[in-house]
Write an enzyme that holds these catalytic residues in place. Structure first.
Site, PDB file in Angstrom:
ATOM      1  N   ARG A  36      39.448  23.921  49.200  1.00  0.00           N
ATOM      2  CA  ARG A  36      39.101  22.790  48.331  1.00  0.00           C
ATOM      3  C   ARG A  36      39.533  21.456  48.926  1.00  0.00           C
ATOM      4  O   ARG A  36      38.857  20.447  48.717  1.00  0.00           O
ATOM      5  CB  ARG A  36      39.724  22.985  46.953  1.00  0.00           C
ATOM      6  CG  ARG A  36      38.961  24.022  46.175  1.00  0.00           C
ATOM      7  CD  ARG A  36      39.474  24.148  44.774  1.00  0.00           C
ATOM      8  NE  ARG A  36      38.521  24.915  43.976  1.00  0.00           N
ATOM      9  CZ  ARG A  36      38.840  25.586  42.888  1.00  0.00           C
ATOM     10  NH1 ARG A  36      40.088  25.592  42.457  1.00  0.00           N
ATOM     11  NH2 ARG A  36      37.922  26.244  42.224  1.00  0.00           N
ATOM     12  N   LYS A 207      29.254  40.997  31.842  1.00  0.00           N
ATOM     13  CA  LYS A 207      28.870  41.082  30.435  1.00  0.00           C
ATOM     14  C   LYS A 207      27.671  40.227  30.058  1.00  0.00           C
ATOM     15  O   LYS A 207      27.532  39.096  30.514  1.00  0.00           O
ATOM     16  CB  LYS A 207      30.041  40.597  29.585  1.00  0.00           C
ATOM     17  CG  LYS A 207      31.272  41.448  29.668  1.00  0.00           C
ATOM     18  CD  LYS A 207      32.232  40.894  28.649  1.00  0.00           C
ATOM     19  CE  LYS A 207      33.621  41.477  28.728  1.00  0.00           C
ATOM     20  NZ  LYS A 207      34.540  40.531  28.083  1.00  0.00           N
ATOM     21  N   GLY A 357      32.109  32.003  39.542  1.00  0.00           N
ATOM     22  CA  GLY A 357      33.332  32.261  40.297  1.00  0.00           C
ATOM     23  C   GLY A 357      33.253  33.504  41.155  1.00  0.00           C
ATOM     24  O   GLY A 357      33.460  33.462  42.378  1.00  0.00           O
ATOM     25  N   GLY A 380      33.332  27.800  36.155  1.00  0.00           N
ATOM     26  CA  GLY A 380      33.008  27.485  34.759  1.00  0.00           C
ATOM     27  C   GLY A 380      32.009  26.346  34.657  1.00  0.00           C
ATOM     28  O   GLY A 380      31.081  26.376  33.842  1.00  0.00           O
TER      29      GLY A 380
HETATM   30  P1  ADP Z   1      30.685  35.255  37.832  1.00  0.00           P
HETATM   31  O1  ADP Z   1      32.162  34.959  37.875  1.00  0.00           O
HETATM   32  O2  ADP Z   1      30.021  35.036  39.164  1.00  0.00           O
HETATM   33  O3  ADP Z   1      29.995  34.512  36.727  1.00  0.00           O
HETATM   34  P2  ADP Z   1      31.116  37.645  36.309  1.00  0.00           P
HETATM   35  O4  ADP Z   1      32.521  37.227  36.041  1.00  0.00           O
HETATM   36  O5  ADP Z   1      30.162  37.619  35.188  1.00  0.00           O
HETATM   37  O6  ADP Z   1      30.519  36.824  37.555  1.00  0.00           O
HETATM   38  O7  ADP Z   1      31.078  39.154  36.840  1.00  0.00           O
HETATM   39  C1  ADP Z   1      31.807  39.594  37.960  1.00  0.00           C
HETATM   40  C2  ADP Z   1      32.364  40.962  37.757  1.00  0.00           C
HETATM   41  O8  ADP Z   1      31.382  41.878  37.291  1.00  0.00           O
HETATM   42  C3  ADP Z   1      32.875  41.524  39.044  1.00  0.00           C
HETATM   43  O9  ADP Z   1      34.274  41.683  38.959  1.00  0.00           O
HETATM   44  C4  ADP Z   1      32.164  42.870  39.176  1.00  0.00           C
HETATM   45  O10 ADP Z   1      33.012  43.910  39.644  1.00  0.00           O
HETATM   46  C5  ADP Z   1      31.730  43.146  37.774  1.00  0.00           C
HETATM   47  N1  ADP Z   1      30.597  44.090  37.740  1.00  0.00           N
HETATM   48  C6  ADP Z   1      29.405  43.980  38.358  1.00  0.00           C
HETATM   49  N2  ADP Z   1      28.636  45.051  38.123  1.00  0.00           N
HETATM   50  C7  ADP Z   1      29.342  45.887  37.338  1.00  0.00           C
HETATM   51  C8  ADP Z   1      29.088  47.180  36.764  1.00  0.00           C
HETATM   52  N3  ADP Z   1      27.924  47.813  36.971  1.00  0.00           N
HETATM   53  N4  ADP Z   1      30.061  47.731  36.014  1.00  0.00           N
HETATM   54  C9  ADP Z   1      31.225  47.083  35.809  1.00  0.00           C
HETATM   55  N5  ADP Z   1      31.529  45.873  36.318  1.00  0.00           N
HETATM   56  C10 ADP Z   1      30.595  45.271  37.078  1.00  0.00           C
HETATM   57 MG    MG Z   2      33.817  35.702  36.709  1.00  0.00          MG
END
Ligand code: ADP
Ligand code: MG
Length: 400
Positions: A36, A207, A357, A380
């Site tokens: 950063r 999720k 993230g 975020g």
């Molecule tokens: P971002 O931070 O990019 O917005 P998220 O926080 O929504 O992404 O999701 C990231 C997490 O989702 C990762 O830690 C990954 O391991 C998990 N993940 C992805 N696919 C699955 C799955 N099929 N089952 C459980 N966890 C998952």
């Molecule tokens: Mg995340």
């Protein structure tokens, strides 16, 4: 309307307040990763080389009590910045008062000063007063009084209304975006407001509930939305398919049905999955079509889905990717994320944008980041931007 940027400003001899994102990982005064700080260098150098007196503000971690302060001092960051710039940087161990004001008065054109962590203002005399994170109007006014112009280069805090971004801006004649902020506005803002079509969004991650806002906003704008990651299986459940022990949000199944109805064939789900007996890299695993068998959980999209996704992506002109396709942290379930990332790297005619993230961590960890058009610097903030929300830190930047 286009935003004012630092290159529009006359900087010579000006006291240039700059909000940067120096929120680096730090432990016992040792910086873990200085990405950063490095990312903020172009704007800092530009200001300094154009004769501005750069006065840098940033937060570092969270301060809830007096004891949090010593471990979150900006001093090591100022030292690292001095090394990276290869010139002296003045560090002022306070966020207000005579010592700070005198140090600013003593600056010559081109000098760089770093003040103490802005979140020191969150705790005063042991009390949690949140002057910085609560955007105390007096604090923003005071900080604004220390400079002639304001440059905001901290996209990572743009979704927050704090004294050091929105507070200063609202007391300043002119607020300009720094180069990092300008790039985020150009790519993420550009994709959301005015994408070149075909526009394909890839949404994954854990999720559905985290991504509802993004799905909703992008359904109205994208030509296709490819779904992967853990949220897939809440959609499977909504379609009446079997999901085994896969991640599911039972209270979001109805919502997933509504989304499926509304989206029609715009929404594309994976047709095969890599399934494992346990949430463990070493667990027995295999690829299955459609339904997830009892006793298994789906942890990645399968090879057929990868090919189908690539087929949609190959003609795209704009791609926004948020959320990994599988549990990329474990090598046996990283294939989907890796292959999609690599494929995006081959789309030289398209703008390819990654926000979020874990998504950013994934493309960096898998080594595909440098082939993409834009990797967002804010987790975020990029999510809220993709949701179509107005980010207060960006709204507070002056129009050209
Ligand atoms: P971002 O931070 O990019 O917005 P998220 O926080 O929504 O992404 O999701 C990231 C997490 O989702 C990762 O830690 C990954 O391991 C998990 N993940 C992805 N696919 C699955 C799955 N099929 N089952 C459980 N966890 C998952
Ligand atoms: Mg995340």
């Amino acid at each position: 309307m286009a935003k004012l940027t630092v290159s529009d400003l006359d900087l010579k001899g000006k006291k240039v307040l700059m909000r940067v994102d120096f929120n680096v990982p730090i432990k016992d005064g040792v910086i873990g990763n200085d990405n950063r700080i490095v990312a903020a260098l172009p704007t800092i150098k530009y200001v300094s080389e154009h004769g501005g007196k750069a006065i840098l503000l940033s937060h570092l971690g969270r301060i809830k009590k007096e004891e949090d302060k010593p471990g979150l001092s900006m001093r090591p960051v100022a030292e690292r910045l001095s090394n990276l710039l290869n010139k002296p940087v003045t560090f002022v161990p306070t966020t207000e008062g005579k010592q700070l004001e005198d140090a600013i008065d003593g600056l010559n054109d081109g000098d760089v000063l770093v003040m103490e962590n802005t979140r020191y203002e969150d705790v005063k005399n042991g009390e949690n007063v949140k002057r910085e994170s609560g955007n105390d109007p007096e604090l923003g006014k005071y900080w604004a009084s220390l400079g002639d112009v304001f440059v905001n280069d901290a996209f990572g805090t743009a979704h927050r209304s704090h004294a050091s971004n929105v507070g200063i801006a609202s007391n300043m004649g002119q607020t300009a975006a720094g180069f990092l902020m300008e790039k985020e506005i150009k790519f993420i803002g550009g994709a959301v407001d005015n994408p070149e079509h075909p526009f394909v969004a890839i949404l994954g991650g854990a999720k559905v509930s985290d991504k509802i806002g993004v799905i909703d906003n992008l359904l109205a704008k994208a030509d296709k939305i490819l779904i992967g990651g853990g949220m897939t299986y809440t959609f499977y459940a909504a379609k009446g398919m079997k999901i085994g022990n896969s991640l599911v949000e039972k209270d979001k199944i109805d919502l997933a049905k509504e989304i499926l109805d509304k989206a029609g064939d715009k929404l594309v789900l994976p047709t095969d999955s890599v399934v494992a007996e346990k949430f463990d890299n070493d667990a027995a695993h295999k690829t299955v079509d459609g339904d997830i068998p009892d006793g298994y959980m789906a942890l990645d999209i399968g090879p057929k889905s990868i090919a189908e996704f690539e087929d949609v992506l190959k003609s795209a002109k704009t791609v926004v990717w948020n959320g990994p396709m599988g549990v990329f942290e474990m090598s046996n379930y990283a294939e989907g994320t890796l292959e999609i990332g690599k494929f995006l790297g081959t789309l030289t005619e398209a703008k390819t944008i990654v926000g979020g993230g874990d998504s950013t961590a994934a493309v960096q960890q898998l080594g595909v980041a440098d082939k993409l058009s834009h990797i967002s610097t804010g987790g975020g903030a990029s999510l809220e931007y993709l949701e179509g929300k107005t980010l207060p830190g960006i709204a507070a930047i002056s129009d050209k």
